[in-house]
Design a protein around this motif. Structure first.
Motif, PDB file in Angstrom:
ATOM      1  N   LEU A  31      44.888   6.066  14.010  1.00 59.94           N
ATOM      2  CA  LEU A  31      43.730   6.595  14.740  1.00 59.94           C
ATOM      3  C   LEU A  31      42.489   6.582  13.833  1.00 59.94           C
ATOM      4  CD1 LEU A  31      45.224   9.680  16.627  1.00 59.94           C
ATOM      5  CD2 LEU A  31      44.210   7.650  17.672  1.00 59.94           C
ATOM      6  N   PRO A  32      41.324   6.330  14.408  1.00 60.05           N
ATOM      7  CA  PRO A  32      40.110   6.373  13.591  1.00 60.05           C
ATOM      8  C   PRO A  32      39.848   7.787  13.080  1.00 60.05           C
ATOM      9  CG  PRO A  32      39.567   6.225  15.929  1.00 60.05           C
ATOM     10  CD  PRO A  32      41.044   6.013  15.816  1.00 60.05           C
ATOM     11  N   VAL A  33      39.314   7.874  11.872  1.00 58.87           N
ATOM     12  CA  VAL A  33      38.966   9.167  11.288  1.00 58.87           C
ATOM     13  C   VAL A  33      37.510   9.466  11.622  1.00 58.87           C
ATOM     14  CG1 VAL A  33      38.738  10.495   9.166  1.00 58.87           C
ATOM     15  CG2 VAL A  33      40.634   8.870   9.422  1.00 58.87           C
ATOM     16  N   VAL A  34      37.293  10.555  12.334  1.00 60.78           N
ATOM     17  CA  VAL A  34      35.940  10.948  12.743  1.00 60.78           C
ATOM     18  C   VAL A  34      35.705  12.351  12.181  1.00 60.78           C
ATOM     19  CG1 VAL A  34      34.360  11.320  14.675  1.00 60.78           C
ATOM     20  CG2 VAL A  34      36.126   9.557  14.831  1.00 60.78           C
ATOM     21  N   ASN A  35      35.105  12.426  10.998  1.00 56.74           N
ATOM     22  CA  ASN A  35      34.877  13.716  10.360  1.00 56.74           C
ATOM     23  C   ASN A  35      33.545  13.697   9.624  1.00 56.74           C
ATOM     24  OD1 ASN A  35      35.388  12.160   8.113  1.00 56.74           O
ATOM     25  ND2 ASN A  35      37.364  13.073   7.652  1.00 56.74           N
ATOM     26  N   GLY A  36      33.279  14.742   8.849  1.00 57.99           N
ATOM     27  CA  GLY A  36      32.022  14.820   8.118  1.00 57.99           C
ATOM     28  C   GLY A  36      30.890  15.358   8.981  1.00 57.99           C
ATOM     29  N   GLU A  37      29.686  14.952   8.652  1.00 56.20           N
ATOM     30  CA  GLU A  37      28.494  15.428   9.362  1.00 56.20           C
ATOM     31  C   GLU A  37      27.516  14.281   9.559  1.00 56.20           C
ATOM     32  OE1 GLU A  37      26.745  19.172   8.056  1.00 56.20           O
ATOM     33  OE2 GLU A  37      24.739  18.282   8.189  1.00 56.20           O
ATOM     34  N   ALA A  38      26.904  14.229  10.727  1.00 58.90           N
ATOM     35  CA  ALA A  38      25.872  13.236  11.027  1.00 58.90           C
ATOM     36  C   ALA A  38      24.604  13.959  11.441  1.00 58.90           C
ATOM     37  CB  ALA A  38      26.332  12.296  12.133  1.00 58.90           C
ATOM     38  N   SER A  39      23.475  13.586  10.831  1.00 58.83           N
ATOM     39  CA  SER A  39      22.184  14.216  11.135  1.00 58.83           C
ATOM     40  C   SER A  39      21.244  13.187  11.741  1.00 58.83           C
ATOM     41  CB  SER A  39      21.554  14.803   9.875  1.00 58.83           C
ATOM     42  OG  SER A  39      22.357  15.846   9.361  1.00 58.83           O
ATOM     43  N   PHE A  40      20.448  13.643  12.697  1.00 65.31           N
ATOM     44  CA  PHE A  40      19.493  12.777  13.382  1.00 65.31           C
ATOM     45  C   PHE A  40      18.136  13.477  13.424  1.00 65.31           C
ATOM     46  CE2 PHE A  40      23.738  12.137  14.981  1.00 65.31           C
ATOM     47  CZ  PHE A  40      23.881  10.761  14.980  1.00 65.31           C
ATOM     48  N   THR A  41      17.078  12.718  13.197  1.00 64.61           N
ATOM     49  CA  THR A  41      15.720  13.244  13.292  1.00 64.61           C
ATOM     50  C   THR A  41      14.992  12.497  14.401  1.00 64.61           C
ATOM     51  OG1 THR A  41      15.658  13.808  10.941  1.00 64.61           O
ATOM     52  CG2 THR A  41      13.545  13.605  12.081  1.00 64.61           C
ATOM     53  N   LEU A  42      14.609  13.225  15.447  1.00 59.09           N
ATOM     54  CA  LEU A  42      13.939  12.635  16.596  1.00 59.09           C
ATOM     55  C   LEU A  42      12.450  12.946  16.535  1.00 59.09           C
ATOM     56  CD1 LEU A  42      16.456  13.538  19.450  1.00 59.09           C
ATOM     57  CD2 LEU A  42      16.535  11.652  17.812  1.00 59.09           C
ATOM     58  N   ASN A  43      11.650  11.914  16.705  1.00 57.64           N
ATOM     59  CA  ASN A  43      10.203  12.086  16.721  1.00 57.64           C
ATOM     60  C   ASN A  43       9.734  12.552  18.086  1.00 57.64           C
ATOM     61  OD1 ASN A  43       9.847  11.239  14.006  1.00 57.64           O
ATOM     62  ND2 ASN A  43      10.080   9.100  14.670  1.00 57.64           N
ATOM     63  N   ALA A  44       8.420  12.724  18.224  1.00 63.20           N
ATOM     64  CA  ALA A  44       7.856  13.264  19.464  1.00 63.20           C
ATOM     65  C   ALA A  44       8.239  12.428  20.680  1.00 63.20           C
ATOM     66  CB  ALA A  44       6.342  13.360  19.330  1.00 63.20           C
ATOM     67  N   ALA A  45       8.271  11.099  20.526  1.00 57.46           N
ATOM     68  CA  ALA A  45       8.522  10.229  21.682  1.00 57.46           C
ATOM     69  C   ALA A  45      10.007  10.054  21.982  1.00 57.46           C
ATOM     70  CB  ALA A  45       7.884   8.863  21.449  1.00 57.46           C
ATOM     71  N   ASP A  46      10.874  10.438  21.064  1.00 59.89           N
ATOM     72  CA  ASP A  46      12.307  10.241  21.259  1.00 59.89           C
ATOM     73  C   ASP A  46      12.870  11.292  22.216  1.00 59.89           C
ATOM     74  OD1 ASP A  46      12.251   8.174  19.377  1.00 59.89           O
ATOM     75  OD2 ASP A  46      12.585   9.571  17.718  1.00 59.89           O
ATOM     76  N   ASP A  47      13.624  10.828  23.211  1.00 64.27           N
ATOM     77  CA  ASP A  47      14.160  11.781  24.184  1.00 64.27           C
ATOM     78  C   ASP A  47      15.665  11.667  24.376  1.00 64.27           C
ATOM     79  OD1 ASP A  47      14.281   9.381  25.513  1.00 64.27           O
ATOM     80  OD2 ASP A  47      13.112  10.023  27.262  1.00 64.27           O
ATOM     81  N   TYR A  48      16.348  10.895  23.515  1.00 66.48           N
ATOM     82  CA  TYR A  48      17.805  10.833  23.609  1.00 66.48           C
ATOM     83  C   TYR A  48      18.385  10.442  22.261  1.00 66.48           C
ATOM     84  CZ  TYR A  48      18.012   5.704  23.505  1.00 66.48           C
ATOM     85  OH  TYR A  48      17.933   4.382  23.124  1.00 66.48           O
ATOM     86  N   VAL A  49      19.668  10.774  22.077  1.00 63.65           N
ATOM     87  CA  VAL A  49      20.380  10.368  20.880  1.00 63.65           C
ATOM     88  C   VAL A  49      21.841  10.127  21.234  1.00 63.65           C
ATOM     89  CG1 VAL A  49      20.782  12.769  20.177  1.00 63.65           C
ATOM     90  CG2 VAL A  49      20.960  10.937  18.483  1.00 63.65           C
ATOM     91  N   ASN A  50      22.365   8.990  20.798  1.00 67.25           N
ATOM     92  CA  ASN A  50      23.772   8.631  20.935  1.00 67.25           C
ATOM     93  C   ASN A  50      24.427   8.963  19.598  1.00 67.25           C
ATOM     94  OD1 ASN A  50      26.259   7.357  20.940  1.00 67.25           O
ATOM     95  ND2 ASN A  50      25.476   5.337  21.475  1.00 67.25           N
TER      96      ASN A  50
END
Length: 333
Positions: A37-56
Motif C-alpha cells: 500500500l502507498p505510504v501517505v504520511n507527514g505534512e503538506a502545506s499550501f499557500t493560496l493567494n487572493a485569486a486562488d479558490d481551490y486546492v487539490n
C-alpha cells in the motif's frame, strides 16, 4: 449469487448468468502477491493567494493498482474483478451495464461481486456502457456508498458483441481520469477523496462600518486537517492550507482529501480562532457525517458527507459520490 436486472425505458430485459464452470477453461483465478500500500504520511502545506479558490491536497498522486487475476474477453459478456488497494477482493460490489440500439431506448443488466470479487454480466445487444459501479463501506458510526474506479482509468462505450474485461478498485483518494481532471481541475467529482468548502464574508478595510464577524480583505486564515487516526488505507497525512482573504472570492474548495476522520481547525494568521458552522445543502443531513458539532469555535470533527445516492445502482463509476459540505467561518466578536 443473485443477479439483478435494470431497465431504463426498455422494451426488453436481458438477463445475466454466473457459471464459472462454463467459461471454457478461463475460470476466475486466485489472487496473487500484491504491491505494498502507498505510504501517505507527514505534512503538506499550501499557500493560496487572493485569486486562488481551490486546492487539490493530494495533487497528482495516484495509488498503484492491485494485481488482478487474468481474464480474457468473452463475446457478449462483460466481466472482471473488484478489489481494494491492498488486493483484497470485495464482495457485494455493484456493477451495472446498459446498452442502446436504436431510438434511445436502454436495456440494462447488473451483477454483484461474489466472495472472490468476481462479476460477470451478459450484456444487452447494442452500444454498451457502465451506468453504475459502487460499494458500501463502514465510515465513522455510519455507512457510505462510494464510487468504484476503473482500474485502467478508462471508461467509455463498447460494442456488446465483442465483450470486455473491466476491473474496478475502491480508492480513498486519487484522480479517476487524468484527461477529465486536466479539463476540469476544480471539479471535485473527478477525484476519489473527500471535499468541502470553507466560505466566509469579506469586507473592505476602508469601509466606514465593518461587521464584526466579517473577514477583512488582505488578512490571512489557516485551515488545518489533522487525522484522528489512520484513514481508509492507513493514511495519516496532515494538511495545512494558508489563504489570503480577498474580495475576489468568498470560498475555498479543499478536495481530494484521503477518506478518513479529521479534526478541522480554523484560525486567523495571528492565532485567533474562527467560528465554524456547517451550512448549505449537506449541513446536518446525517448525525454521522459532516461537521461535528455543526457549530464550534476553533475546531471540530469532520467526516465527509456521502452524496444523495441512496442505492448502489445510482452510484456512477469513476465519479466521486462524496458531497461537498460548506463550512462557514466567521471572526469572533
Amino acid at each position: 449469487m443473485n443477479t439483478k436486472l435494470y431497465c431504463m425505458a426498455a422494451l426488453l430485459l436481458v438477463g445475466c448468468s454466473k457459471d464459472p464452470s462454463a467459461i471454457n477453461g478461463d475460470e476466475p483465478g486466485q489472487w496473487g502477491n500484491q504491491p505494498a500500500l502507498p505510504v501517505v504520511n507527514g505534512e503538506a502545506s499550501f499557500t493560496l493567494n487572493a485569486a486562488d479558490d481551490y486546492v487539490n491536497v493530494m495533487e497528482n498522486a495516484t495509488p498503484q493498482m492491485p494485481s488482478f487475476p487474468a481474464l480474457t474477453p468473452r463475446k457478449g459478456m462483460v466481466r472482471g474483478y473488484v478489489a481494494d488497494l491492498s488486493g483484497k477482493p470485495l464482495q457485494g460490489a455493484y456493477i451495472g451495464v446498459r446498452s442502446t440500439a436504436t431510438g434511445g431506448f436502454y436495456s440494462g443488466a447488473s451483477d454483484e461481486t461474489d466472495a472472490n470479487g468476481y462479476y460477470e454480466i451478459t450484456v444487452p445487444w447494442g452500444a454498451a456502457e457502465f451506468y453504475a459501479a459502487g460499494y458500501t463501506i463502514d465510515y465513522g458510526r455510519g455507512r457510505a456508498l462510494m464510487s468504484l474506479a476503473a482500474a485502467d482509468g478508462k471508461l467509455g462505450s463498447f460494442p456488446s458483441a465483442d465483450g470486455l474485461v473491466k476491473n474496478f478498485v475502491l480508492l480513498s483518494y486519487g484522480t479517476y481520469s487524468k484527461n477529465l481532471a486536466a479539463q476540469k481541475p476544480r471539479d471535485q467529482t473527478n477525484y476519489a477523496g473527500g471535499s468541502f468548502y470553507i466560505t466566509y464574508n469579506v469586507s473592505d478595510p476602508t469601509d466606514y462600518y465593518i461587521p464584526p464577524n466579517y473577514l477583512v480583505e488582505g488578512s490571512e486564515i489557516q485551515i488545518t486537517l489533522t487525522p484522528d487516526g489512520p484513514g481508509f488505507y492507513g493514511e495519516t497525512k496532515k494538511f495545512v492550507i494558508n489563504k489570503k482573504v480577498s474580495l475576489q472570492n468568498y470560498n475555498i474548495l479543499i478536495m481530494n482529501v484521503p477518506v478518513g476522520t479529521y479534526t478541522l481547525t480554523a484560525k486567523m494568521k495571528d492565532g485567533k480562532p474562527l467560528q465554524l458552522e456547517a451550512v448549505g445543502r449537506y449541513a446536518n443531513t446525517s448525525p454521522y457525517f459532516g461537521l461535528q458539532p455543526g457549530q464550534a469555535t476553533g475546531s471540530a470533527k469532520l467526516l465527509f458527507t456521502p452524496d444523495t445516492a441512496s442505492e448502489l445502482a445510482q452510484v456512477l463509476p469513476s465519479r466521486s459520490n462524496w458531497g461537498t459540505l460548506q463550512i462557514k467561518v466567521d471572526r469572533m466578536e
